[in-house]
Design a protein around this motif. Structure first.
Motif, PDB file in Angstrom:
ATOM      1  N   ALA A 135       8.841   6.377 -10.430  1.00 16.65           N
ATOM      2  CA  ALA A 135       8.542   4.948 -10.439  1.00 16.65           C
ATOM      3  C   ALA A 135       8.997   4.415  -9.092  1.00 16.65           C
ATOM      4  CB  ALA A 135       9.248   4.233 -11.586  1.00 16.65           C
ATOM      5  N   GLY A 136       8.584   3.215  -8.750  1.00 15.64           N
ATOM      6  CA  GLY A 136       9.040   2.716  -7.462  1.00 15.64           C
ATOM      7  C   GLY A 136       8.549   1.334  -7.122  1.00 15.64           C
ATOM      8  N   LEU A 137       9.128   0.811  -6.028  1.00 20.63           N
ATOM      9  CA  LEU A 137       8.803  -0.504  -5.498  1.00 20.63           C
ATOM     10  C   LEU A 137       8.288  -0.354  -4.076  1.00 20.63           C
ATOM     11  CD1 LEU A 137      12.353  -2.109  -5.971  1.00 20.63           C
ATOM     12  CD2 LEU A 137      10.801  -1.446  -7.796  1.00 20.63           C
ATOM     13  N   GLY A 138       7.484  -1.305  -3.665  1.00 19.47           N
ATOM     14  CA  GLY A 138       7.093  -1.341  -2.266  1.00 19.47           C
ATOM     15  C   GLY A 138       5.759  -0.690  -1.998  1.00 19.47           C
ATOM     16  N   PHE A 139       5.705   0.070  -0.901  1.00 16.98           N
ATOM     17  CA  PHE A 139       4.422   0.547  -0.396  1.00 16.98           C
ATOM     18  C   PHE A 139       3.710   1.463  -1.375  1.00 16.98           C
ATOM     19  CE2 PHE A 139       1.928   3.547   2.309  1.00 16.98           C
ATOM     20  CZ  PHE A 139       0.978   2.631   2.735  1.00 16.98           C
ATOM     21  N   ASP A 140       4.435   2.353  -2.061  1.00 21.37           N
ATOM     22  CA  ASP A 140       3.744   3.257  -2.978  1.00 21.37           C
ATOM     23  C   ASP A 140       3.106   2.487  -4.128  1.00 21.37           C
ATOM     24  OD1 ASP A 140       6.189   2.666  -4.125  1.00 21.37           O
ATOM     25  OD2 ASP A 140       6.723   4.751  -4.594  1.00 21.37           O
ATOM     26  N   ALA A 141       3.771   1.435  -4.617  1.00 21.89           N
ATOM     27  CA  ALA A 141       3.180   0.600  -5.657  1.00 21.89           C
ATOM     28  C   ALA A 141       1.997  -0.194  -5.113  1.00 21.89           C
ATOM     29  CB  ALA A 141       4.227  -0.348  -6.231  1.00 21.89           C
ATOM     30  N   HIS A 142       2.120  -0.660  -3.877  1.00 15.78           N
ATOM     31  CA  HIS A 142       1.029  -1.389  -3.227  1.00 15.78           C
ATOM     32  C   HIS A 142      -0.207  -0.502  -3.128  1.00 15.78           C
ATOM     33  CE1 HIS A 142      -0.666  -4.398  -0.457  1.00 15.78           C
ATOM     34  NE2 HIS A 142      -1.069  -3.377   0.288  1.00 15.78           N
ATOM     35  N   VAL A 143      -0.009   0.759  -2.748  1.00 18.24           N
ATOM     36  CA  VAL A 143      -1.133   1.697  -2.668  1.00 18.24           C
ATOM     37  C   VAL A 143      -1.696   1.974  -4.060  1.00 18.24           C
ATOM     38  CG1 VAL A 143      -1.788   4.062  -2.059  1.00 18.24           C
ATOM     39  CG2 VAL A 143      -0.351   2.729  -0.521  1.00 18.24           C
ATOM     40  N   SER A 144      -0.828   2.115  -5.066  1.00 24.23           N
ATOM     41  CA  SER A 144      -1.297   2.336  -6.438  1.00 24.23           C
ATOM     42  C   SER A 144      -2.192   1.190  -6.901  1.00 24.23           C
ATOM     43  CB  SER A 144      -0.114   2.474  -7.389  1.00 24.23           C
ATOM     44  OG  SER A 144       0.632   3.633  -7.112  1.00 24.23           O
ATOM     45  N   GLN A 145      -1.805  -0.032  -6.562  1.00 27.97           N
ATOM     46  CA  GLN A 145      -2.593  -1.197  -6.948  1.00 27.97           C
ATOM     47  C   GLN A 145      -3.998  -1.117  -6.356  1.00 27.97           C
ATOM     48  OE1 GLN A 145      -0.999  -4.894  -5.471  1.00 27.97           O
ATOM     49  NE2 GLN A 145      -2.526  -6.149  -6.535  1.00 27.97           N
ATOM     50  N   HIS A 146      -4.091  -0.774  -5.072  1.00 30.58           N
ATOM     51  CA  HIS A 146      -5.392  -0.745  -4.401  1.00 30.58           C
ATOM     52  C   HIS A 146      -6.172   0.526  -4.720  1.00 30.58           C
ATOM     53  CE1 HIS A 146      -5.007  -4.432  -1.979  1.00 30.58           C
ATOM     54  NE2 HIS A 146      -3.705  -4.172  -2.049  1.00 30.58           N
ATOM     55  N   PHE A 147      -5.463   1.617  -4.983  1.00 27.17           N
ATOM     56  CA  PHE A 147      -6.133   2.859  -5.385  1.00 27.17           C
ATOM     57  C   PHE A 147      -6.864   2.664  -6.712  1.00 27.17           C
ATOM     58  CE2 PHE A 147      -5.753   7.119  -7.506  1.00 27.17           C
ATOM     59  CZ  PHE A 147      -6.649   7.807  -6.688  1.00 27.17           C
ATOM     60  N   ALA A 148      -6.246   1.904  -7.629  1.00 27.42           N
ATOM     61  CA  ALA A 148      -6.868   1.656  -8.931  1.00 27.42           C
ATOM     62  C   ALA A 148      -8.170   0.871  -8.792  1.00 27.42           C
ATOM     63  CB  ALA A 148      -5.897   0.907  -9.834  1.00 27.42           C
ATOM     64  N   LEU A 149      -8.307   0.123  -7.683  1.00 27.71           N
ATOM     65  CA  LEU A 149      -9.505  -0.695  -7.466  1.00 27.71           C
ATOM     66  C   LEU A 149     -10.524  -0.018  -6.565  1.00 27.71           C
ATOM     67  CD1 LEU A 149      -7.643  -4.085  -6.803  1.00 27.71           C
ATOM     68  CD2 LEU A 149      -8.668  -3.329  -8.956  1.00 27.71           C
ATOM     69  N   ALA A 150     -10.240   1.219  -6.139  1.00 29.48           N
ATOM     70  CA  ALA A 150     -11.062   1.859  -5.106  1.00 29.48           C
ATOM     71  C   ALA A 150     -12.423   2.318  -5.600  1.00 29.48           C
ATOM     72  CB  ALA A 150     -10.302   3.042  -4.504  1.00 29.48           C
ATOM     73  N   GLY A 151     -12.554   2.544  -6.903  1.00 29.22           N
ATOM     74  CA  GLY A 151     -13.839   2.966  -7.437  1.00 29.22           C
ATOM     75  C   GLY A 151     -14.029   4.466  -7.520  1.00 29.22           C
ATOM     76  N   THR A 152     -13.292   5.232  -6.720  1.00 22.80           N
ATOM     77  CA  THR A 152     -13.321   6.693  -6.785  1.00 22.80           C
ATOM     78  C   THR A 152     -11.892   7.197  -6.879  1.00 22.80           C
ATOM     79  OG1 THR A 152     -13.315   6.892  -4.363  1.00 22.80           O
ATOM     80  CG2 THR A 152     -15.458   6.886  -5.458  1.00 22.80           C
ATOM     81  N   ALA A 261      13.923 -10.234  -2.239  1.00 25.95           N
ATOM     82  CA  ALA A 261      13.852 -11.590  -1.702  1.00 25.95           C
ATOM     83  C   ALA A 261      12.488 -12.228  -1.952  1.00 25.95           C
ATOM     84  CB  ALA A 261      14.156 -11.562  -0.207  1.00 25.95           C
ATOM     85  N   ALA A 262      11.481 -11.411  -2.194  1.00 26.95           N
ATOM     86  CA  ALA A 262      10.126 -11.890  -2.504  1.00 26.95           C
ATOM     87  C   ALA A 262       9.523 -10.921  -3.514  1.00 26.95           C
ATOM     88  CB  ALA A 262       9.277 -11.945  -1.230  1.00 26.95           C
ATOM     89  N   PRO A 263       8.524 -11.344  -4.267  1.00 25.72           N
ATOM     90  CA  PRO A 263       7.945 -10.448  -5.276  1.00 25.72           C
ATOM     91  C   PRO A 263       7.443  -9.140  -4.658  1.00 25.72           C
ATOM     92  CG  PRO A 263       7.196 -12.693  -5.652  1.00 25.72           C
ATOM     93  CD  PRO A 263       7.927 -12.698  -4.344  1.00 25.72           C
ATOM     94  N   LEU A 264       7.825  -8.040  -5.296  1.00 25.94           N
ATOM     95  CA  LEU A 264       7.419  -6.702  -4.859  1.00 25.94           C
ATOM     96  C   LEU A 264       6.614  -6.037  -5.970  1.00 25.94           C
ATOM     97  CD1 LEU A 264      10.429  -4.886  -3.114  1.00 25.94           C
ATOM     98  CD2 LEU A 264       8.107  -5.096  -2.241  1.00 25.94           C
ATOM     99  N   GLY A 265       5.548  -5.344  -5.581  1.00 25.91           N
ATOM    100  CA  GLY A 265       4.812  -4.559  -6.546  1.00 25.91           C
ATOM    101  C   GLY A 265       5.630  -3.366  -7.004  1.00 25.91           C
ATOM    102  N   TYR A 266       5.417  -2.946  -8.252  1.00 23.83           N
ATOM    103  CA  TYR A 266       6.109  -1.750  -8.735  1.00 23.83           C
ATOM    104  C   TYR A 266       5.181  -0.953  -9.633  1.00 23.83           C
ATOM    105  CZ  TYR A 266       7.305  -4.136 -13.220  1.00 23.83           C
ATOM    106  OH  TYR A 266       7.283  -4.773 -14.436  1.00 23.83           O
TER     107      TYR A 266
END
Length: 292
Positions: A135-152, A261-266
């Motif tokens: 599990a994690g916070l930050g860039f890996d979660a950010h990539v997971s969010q956009h990977f889920a929307l990538a379509g492939t 300090a600001a909302p982070l994706g996880y």
């Protein structure tokens, strides 16, 4: 051969060339019956329900046929039951399967499940959500969010999304407290991964020293990722020696509390869970039985 229920995610993985029900029938005995069942998922979260039902029906093994997201759902459904988690890898990364040395070939994984070895593994929790791999916070979660929307799906899609988002993501200041060290850690967070298993998937080892059975989680902190360090981190993950590169800091713990300090994706096991500013992370030792 243990009585086995297969929870099948028909949308998992970058390719679906196998007729999975036919392969399962070939290895587990004809057209169904009392010794095994195949139940496809119909929507997100359905595997949790199907796994819980299968455990209540007395199946000894409930096998997730899919990737780490499907495995997470099946495992969540089995927590607190007498059934063991089996794995037939069909995902993009297959992180937990690789750590447990489950064959990535579907026929080989099925053969292994006919006579599995049973053991127990630790289970992590982030803000109440169980995870079995990372599990994690930050860039890996950010990539997971956009990977889920990538379509492939697949590794190439993940790399493409990661390279694109690398130029956009910025670290966030965090305060972290680990039960294994005194005081408050104040730092920037580009990536803060909580590893129960050693890798994300595709043999990208974020915490090569992590052990599913040691009663500890391994935190990997990267406070910033300029281009030179990004190359070191990428090579370290690929070669399995990231700690030796000194490009990341590591902590072992059982409980941690993080404030951003600001909302982070996880994320949990690669599935994006949303944004938050407070994160409670803990470990339940030997909380899940696996059949591998």
């Amino acid at each position: 051969m243990p009585r086995t229920c297969f929870i099948l995610n028909p949308n998992a993985g970058p390719n679906r060339r196998h007729d999975l029900p036919a392969l399962i029938a070939r290895h587990f005995g004809g057209a169904g019956g009392p010794d095994y069942a195949v139940r496809p998922t119909q929507h997100a979260g359905h595997a949790v329900e199907l796994a819980r039902e299968a455990a209540q029906e007395g199946f000894r093994v409930v096998a997730a046929v899919g990737g780490d997201g499907t495995i997470n759902e099946v495992g969540r459904g089995l927590l607190g039951t007498a059934a063991a988690l089996g794995i037939v890898p069909q995902g993009s990364g297959n992180g937990l399967a690789r750590h447990l040395q489950v064959p990535l070939s579907v026929p080989a994984a099925l053969r292994r499940l006919r006579a599995p070895t049973f053991s127990r593994i630790d289970v992590g929790h982030i803000n109440g959500k169980p995870f079995f791999c990372t599990a994690g916070l930050g860039f890996d979660a950010h990539v997971s969010q956009h990977f889920a929307l990538a379509g492939t799906r697949g590794l190439l899609t993940y790399v493409r999304v990661a390279l694109l988002e690398y130029r956009r993501f910025r670290p966030v200041a965090v305060q972290a407290r680990f039960d294994s060290r005194p005081g408050l850690l104040e730092t920037d967070c580009y990536v803060l991964t909580f590893a129960n298993a050693s890798q994300y998937g595709n043999n990208a080892f974020i915490a090569p020293q992590a052990d599913l059975r040691d009663g500890l989680l391994d935190a990997c902190l990267i406070d910033a990722l300029p281009a030179v360090r990004a190359v070191r981190v990428s090579l370290g993950m690929a070669l399995g020696n990231l700690p030796a590169t000194k490009a990341a800091d590591y902590y072992q713990f059982k409980q941690a509390h993080v404030t951003a300090a600001a909302p982070l994706g996880y994320h949990a096991d690669g599935d994006y869970l949303g944004h938050a500013t407070k994160f409670d992370v803990s470990l339940s030792p030997a909380a899940l039985e696996v059949a591998v």
